[in-house]
Structure formats: C-alpha cells, structure tokens
Scaffold this motif. Structure first.
Motif, mmCIF file in Angstrom:
data_model
loop_
_atom_site.group_PDB
_atom_site.id
_atom_site.type_symbol
_atom_site.label_atom_id
_atom_site.label_comp_id
_atom_site.label_asym_id
_atom_site.label_seq_id
_atom_site.Cartn_x
_atom_site.Cartn_y
_atom_site.Cartn_z
ATOM 1 N N CYS A 189 -38.894 -63.773 -21.354
ATOM 2 C CA CYS A 189 -38.601 -64.939 -20.782
ATOM 3 C C CYS A 189 -39.319 -66.441 -22.039
ATOM 4 O O CYS A 189 -39.647 -67.041 -21.391
ATOM 5 C CB CYS A 189 -39.805 -64.640 -19.126
ATOM 6 N N LEU A 190 -40.789 -65.440 -22.549
ATOM 7 C CA LEU A 190 -41.445 -66.085 -23.354
ATOM 8 C C LEU A 190 -40.552 -67.042 -24.534
ATOM 9 O O LEU A 190 -40.663 -68.424 -24.534
ATOM 10 C CB LEU A 190 -42.733 -65.755 -23.993
ATOM 11 N N THR A 191 -39.178 -66.529 -24.810
ATOM 12 C CA THR A 191 -38.608 -66.790 -25.381
ATOM 13 C C THR A 191 -37.620 -67.830 -25.357
ATOM 14 O O THR A 191 -36.538 -68.491 -26.157
ATOM 15 C CB THR A 191 -38.169 -65.895 -26.381
ATOM 16 N N PHE A 192 -37.392 -67.625 -23.796
ATOM 17 C CA PHE A 192 -36.549 -69.023 -23.347
ATOM 18 C C PHE A 192 -36.933 -70.046 -23.203
ATOM 19 O O PHE A 192 -36.911 -71.397 -23.311
ATOM 20 C CB PHE A 192 -36.217 -68.314 -21.853
ATOM 21 N N VAL A 193 -38.698 -70.486 -22.753
ATOM 22 C CA VAL A 193 -39.312 -71.170 -22.792
ATOM 23 C C VAL A 193 -39.115 -72.074 -23.380
ATOM 24 O O VAL A 193 -39.049 -73.473 -24.136
ATOM 25 C CB VAL A 193 -40.411 -71.108 -21.896
ATOM 26 N N PHE A 194 -39.548 -71.459 -24.885
ATOM 27 C CA PHE A 194 -39.815 -71.586 -26.097
ATOM 28 C C PHE A 194 -38.906 -72.067 -26.791
ATOM 29 O O PHE A 194 -38.639 -73.239 -27.320
ATOM 30 C CB PHE A 194 -39.977 -70.687 -27.257
ATOM 31 N N SER B 16 -42.768 -53.526 -5.215
ATOM 32 C CA SER B 16 -43.155 -54.796 -4.456
ATOM 33 C C SER B 16 -44.303 -55.811 -5.075
ATOM 34 O O SER B 16 -43.497 -57.516 -5.108
ATOM 35 C CB SER B 16 -43.252 -54.767 -2.945
ATOM 36 N N TYR B 17 -45.028 -54.853 -5.270
ATOM 37 C CA TYR B 17 -46.443 -56.009 -5.811
ATOM 38 C C TYR B 17 -45.885 -56.992 -7.254
ATOM 39 O O TYR B 17 -46.103 -58.393 -6.733
ATOM 40 C CB TYR B 17 -47.692 -55.773 -5.771
ATOM 41 N N TYR B 18 -45.606 -56.356 -7.569
ATOM 42 C CA TYR B 18 -44.974 -56.688 -9.236
ATOM 43 C C TYR B 18 -44.093 -57.694 -8.497
ATOM 44 O O TYR B 18 -43.912 -58.709 -9.972
ATOM 45 C CB TYR B 18 -44.882 -55.575 -10.575
ATOM 46 N N LEU B 19 -42.758 -57.643 -8.125
ATOM 47 C CA LEU B 19 -41.745 -58.382 -7.995
ATOM 48 C C LEU B 19 -42.647 -59.621 -7.625
ATOM 49 O O LEU B 19 -41.345 -60.757 -7.684
ATOM 50 C CB LEU B 19 -41.148 -57.759 -6.919
ATOM 51 N N ILE B 20 -43.574 -60.103 -6.418
ATOM 52 C CA ILE B 20 -43.946 -60.970 -5.947
ATOM 53 C C ILE B 20 -44.666 -61.540 -7.544
ATOM 54 O O ILE B 20 -44.927 -63.279 -7.118
ATOM 55 C CB ILE B 20 -44.557 -60.851 -5.037
ATOM 56 N N GLN B 21 -45.741 -60.951 -7.636
ATOM 57 C CA GLN B 21 -47.337 -61.875 -8.624
ATOM 58 C C GLN B 21 -46.397 -61.742 -10.194
ATOM 59 O O GLN B 21 -46.987 -62.858 -10.739
ATOM 60 C CB GLN B 21 -48.081 -60.366 -8.499
ATOM 61 N N ILE B 22 -45.186 -61.294 -10.729
ATOM 62 C CA ILE B 22 -44.786 -61.362 -12.177
ATOM 63 C C ILE B 22 -43.130 -61.834 -11.982
ATOM 64 O O ILE B 22 -43.530 -62.838 -12.632
ATOM 65 C CB ILE B 22 -45.406 -59.914 -12.916
ATOM 66 N N TYR B 23 -42.515 -61.105 -11.657
ATOM 67 C CA TYR B 23 -41.005 -61.454 -12.110
ATOM 68 C C TYR B 23 -40.912 -62.417 -11.850
ATOM 69 O O TYR B 23 -40.034 -63.707 -12.470
ATOM 70 C CB TYR B 23 -40.430 -60.033 -12.046
ATOM 71 N N ILE B 24 -40.437 -62.800 -10.365
ATOM 72 C CA ILE B 24 -40.319 -64.363 -10.095
ATOM 73 C C ILE B 24 -40.834 -65.280 -10.165
ATOM 74 O O ILE B 24 -39.895 -65.746 -10.382
ATOM 75 C CB ILE B 24 -40.468 -63.950 -7.960
ATOM 76 N N PRO B 25 -42.339 -64.836 -9.942
ATOM 77 C CA PRO B 25 -42.923 -66.448 -11.098
ATOM 78 C C PRO B 25 -42.240 -65.975 -12.407
ATOM 79 O O PRO B 25 -42.089 -68.010 -13.153
ATOM 80 C CB PRO B 25 -44.615 -66.688 -11.126
ATOM 81 N N CYS B 26 -41.860 -65.745 -13.560
ATOM 82 C CA CYS B 26 -41.591 -65.953 -14.928
ATOM 83 C C CYS B 26 -40.432 -66.256 -14.409
ATOM 84 O O CYS B 26 -39.618 -67.263 -14.962
ATOM 85 C CB CYS B 26 -41.531 -64.433 -15.213
ATOM 86 N N CYS B 27 -39.401 -66.113 -13.755
ATOM 87 C CA CYS B 27 -38.113 -66.765 -13.376
ATOM 88 C C CYS B 27 -38.139 -67.887 -12.857
ATOM 89 O O CYS B 27 -37.317 -69.046 -13.485
ATOM 90 C CB CYS B 27 -37.129 -65.229 -12.443
ATOM 91 N N MET B 28 -38.945 -68.319 -12.204
ATOM 92 C CA MET B 28 -38.678 -69.627 -11.982
ATOM 93 C C MET B 28 -39.744 -70.505 -13.069
ATOM 94 O O MET B 28 -38.696 -71.994 -13.167
ATOM 95 C CB MET B 28 -40.345 -70.467 -11.087
#
Length: 452
Positions: free
Chosen positions: A315-320, A246-258
């Motif tokens: 995610c970095l590839t999609f943004v690029f 849950s910690y990594y979902l809130i701190q990493i995965y959701i922000p990267c999706c956004m």
C-alpha cells in the motif's frame, strides 16, 4: 393401676432424656472432627516432610498425584511481550495412607483444612510462569479435604502470567498455541509422578470472552524433562487461540485501501494543478507511513516478514508510486511544452524565409529566366539524372502496433504525453492493486493448517 401409671411416666421421661442426649450428640458432632484431626495430625504422629508411600502403601513406588483445573478467565494475550494472563482453580489429589480415619459409619465424609503446611504437599511449579499470586479476599482461596481412605484433595485459586512464544508470520490471520506447563521441582519420577485426572482434566468457564482472540480448543499432554539430576514429571495444556480478524479489517485493512484509492484522485486532476496534486500525494504518503509505524509499534521487532508487513508495504508503494507518477507527468508536460516551442520557432523561421523569398521575387520581377523543356528527349542524359532525383521511394506498409492502436483510442492529443500517462495510470493502478488483493487474500486465507 397406680404402680403401672408411675412406670409409664418414668419411661416417658427416660425417652425424653435419651432424645435430648442424641440431639446434644448431633450438635457436638464437630467436636468429633477435631478429635479425628488431633488423632491423625497430632504432634509426633504425622510428619509433613516425609512423602507418602506409593500405591497401596508400597515403599518402592512413586507417589501418584492426579491434576485437574478449571479455567475461570483469560484476561489478556499480549503480542508485544508474548505472554498471556489466566485465572484458574487448580486441584491436586493423591493418597496418603497415614491420614486414614474412621468415618463413623459414613457420617463423616471428609475433613477440611485451610493450612497447607499441616500435610505433605507436592512440589509442583509452573515452568513458564512470569508472575503469579494467590487470592486472599475475603479469606485465602484454598482448602484441603482429607477423606476417610487417606485421599487428599488440594484446591486453590491463582492468577498467572505465563510466557507464550508466538510465530507472527501470518499476523493478523494467525493462530497461536499458548501452553501451561506444570512440573515437579525437586522430586524425580522415582518419587513423584504427575498424571492428568481421568475424565475431564481441564474445564473452561462457559461464555469465555476474549477481546481479540477465540479459544478454539485445548489439548492435554505430558512433557517430562531430563536433566543431569534426573527425570522430572511434567504436565502441559496447549490452548489454541484464533485471532479475531474483524478488528484488524476495520482498523487497518479498510483505512489502507481508502488511502490508496485517495492517492489515485491525482490522476483525474489537471496536470497544471501542481499544488493540489503535490499536497494530495504527500499527505497520503505521510498518513500511510504513520499508519505503518503505528502498527509496528504494537508488535515485537521480529526478524521475519509478517503478513501485515506485506500489506502495508505494498500500500505504501502504491501511494509512493502515485506521487512519482505526478513527477513523471510534470516532466512529460514540460518536455511537450518545449517541443511545442521548438516547432513554433521552426514554423516562424520557415515563414520568415518564405516571406523573404517572395519579397525577392517581387523586386526581380523584370529578370528573365531560362525555361527548361517540359518534354524529355530519349537520349538526354541530363534528363535521366534529374528523373532519378525526383523518384519517390515508397516503403512497404508496416504491421499495426497493438499498443499504439490501443493508446490511440484515448481522447488525448497525439503530442501530449503527459495526459496519456494520466489516462494509463487511471486504468493500470486499480488493475494492479486488484490483482495484488487477489493474490494476497488467496495466499493467506486459504493456507493449509500444516503451513500455519
């Protein structure tokens, strides 16, 4: 009657004196413990350097030491240093025939010592220890109990920092096994053997709280090791930790999706809004790169690819890719503009030539022209040649192209390729990202335990 009365008075005072002596004996009962300790541990009677005999006083058998422990707390599990800290109450129990004593008909249950150097001690050490210390507040947290049958119980509270080699391929969807290893340093298995105490050798405090992990279970086992100096007894406890996701979902995965979704906003902006689209793409790209570097800074530099590396990399590839998409749109827009200019020039030239021809006809209105016959004679070869030049060649109808038919449905001009690229990107990017999420989560969440 006087003599009898005197007799009962003497008897009463004698009873009082005997009761007083009994009470004094109870009060001074600790003095008996001191005498027993002096008797079994006195100078010249006990040597702590000599190990006890084997079972039932057998000289050629090793000394058996039974071990159990109580895990009080686990303070941290460090992924970068690959270590964890634990506080425990450690207990050892063995039998020393030289320490037998009279229990005074069960009134003396055991003797207590606080100095470990008074009796023989097993040379146990923690083989995967990095740091450790005893607890001395308010008094040293250690005691030794000697029972009438010669059994010795040693208990101490210690804090340890232990090495825990981790496999981070599935991080942060991983499980880690951290071991606690105990072995004899100098005594071989011919002299000393460690055994787990029967029943419940390892106890864990209730409501054990870890910030990022959950202790799923623990297993006890033996890990005897052989060297060129002999075989040494070894015990180990394997602690299975599951990482809290849950910690990594809130701190990493959701922000990267956004961040990825925000980068798609540029597809809906006008192609002429160059500053807005460039600043949006560069900002999301830099933010995603900063997020990735922050994640890697908290992990050790390993040689394999982790699950979090796959996520951040895609995610970095999609943004690029969103930034490159604008570059392609800008190029297509300029190409369309160039084509429009060329067509406009061509139309202007054609119009100029038509105007020039009409002006020429106006100036030569008095000239006479030979009129060609409108009806072709059957034997006129010139007419046949003219007819061949005027034939219209009709091509067979082509099969409809599915892609062109699908693209033609978009509300864009047929000549504007840049707008068509934006419309295609609005659909393609979310679909591909959704497909990646499906593959990613199905791969790492439903992986078998054996693969982990």
């Amino acid at each position: 009657m006087g003599t009898g009365h005197f007799f009962w008075v003497i008897f009463y005072f004698a009873s009082l004196c005997s009761a007083s002596l009994a009470n004094n004996a109870k009060i001074n009962f600790r003095e008996k413990e001191k005498k027993v300790l002096d008797q079994i541990l006195g100078a010249g009677k006990y040597d702590a350097r000599i190990r006890p005999s084997g079972l039932n006083g057998t000289e050629n058998l090793p000394t058996y030491v039974y071990v159990n422990m109580f895990l009080r707390s686990i303070s941290k599990i460090d992924d970068y240093k690959m270590e964890y800290s634990v506080q425990l109450t450690f207990r050892e129990q063995w039998t020393d025939e030289r320490l037998k004593f009279d229990d005074i008909q069960g009134r003396l249950k055991y003797l207590t010592l606080t100095e470990a150097n008074r009796v023989w001690m097993p040379d146990l050490f923690f083989s995967n220890e990095k740091e450790g210390h005893f607890h001395n507040i308010i008094m040293p947290n250690v005691y030794i109990r000697i029972f009438p049958n010669g059994s010795v119980l040693y208990s101490i509270r210690i804090s340890l920092t232990l090495a825990c080699p981790m496999n981070l391929k599935l991080y942060p969807l991983d499980r880690q096994i951290c071991s606690l290893r105990m072995a004899s340093y100098g005594w071989t298995t011919n002299d000393l053997v460690f055994l787990w105490k029967e029943g419940d050798p390892v106890q864990v405090v209730k409501n054990l709280h870890l910030p990022r992990f959950t202790l799923e279970k623990f297993l006890t086992d033996y890990c005897n090791s052989k060297t060129n100096t002999g075989e040494y007894s070894c015990l180990k406890v394997d602690l299975l930790f599951k990482r809290e996701f849950s910690y990594y979902l809130i701190q990493i995965y959701i922000p990267c999706c956004m961040l990825v979704i925000v980068s798609w906003v540029s597809f809906w902006l006008d192609q002429g809004a160059v500053p807005a689209r460039v600043s949006l793409g560069v900002t999301t790209l830099l933010t995603m790169a900063t997020q990735t570097s922050g994640i890697n800074a908290s992990l050790p530099p390993v040689s394999y690819t982790k699950a979090i590396d796959v996520w951040t990399g895609v995610c970095l590839t999609f943004v690029f890719g969103a930034l490159l998409e604008f570059a392609l749109v800008n190029y297509a827009s300029r190409s369309d503009m160039h084509k429009e200019n060329m067509k406009k020039k061509r139309r202007d030239l054609e119009q100029a030539s038509i105007d020039a021809a009409s002006d020429l006809l106006d100036t030569d209105s008095n000239a006479t022209f030979a009129m060609k016959p409108l009806v072709r004679h059957p034997g006129d070869p010139l007419a046949l040649e003219k007819l061949r030049q005027c034939e219209v060649h009709m091509q067979a109808p082509k099969r409809p192209n599915c892609c062109k038919t699908w693209l033609s449905k978009f509300p864009t001009r047929q000549c504007s390729r840049s707008k068509r690229i934006d419309v295609i990107s609005r659909i393609t990017f979310p679909l591909v990202f959704a497909l990646f999420n499906l593959v990613y989560w199905s791969t790492y969440l439903f992986r078998d335990e054996e693969d982990e």
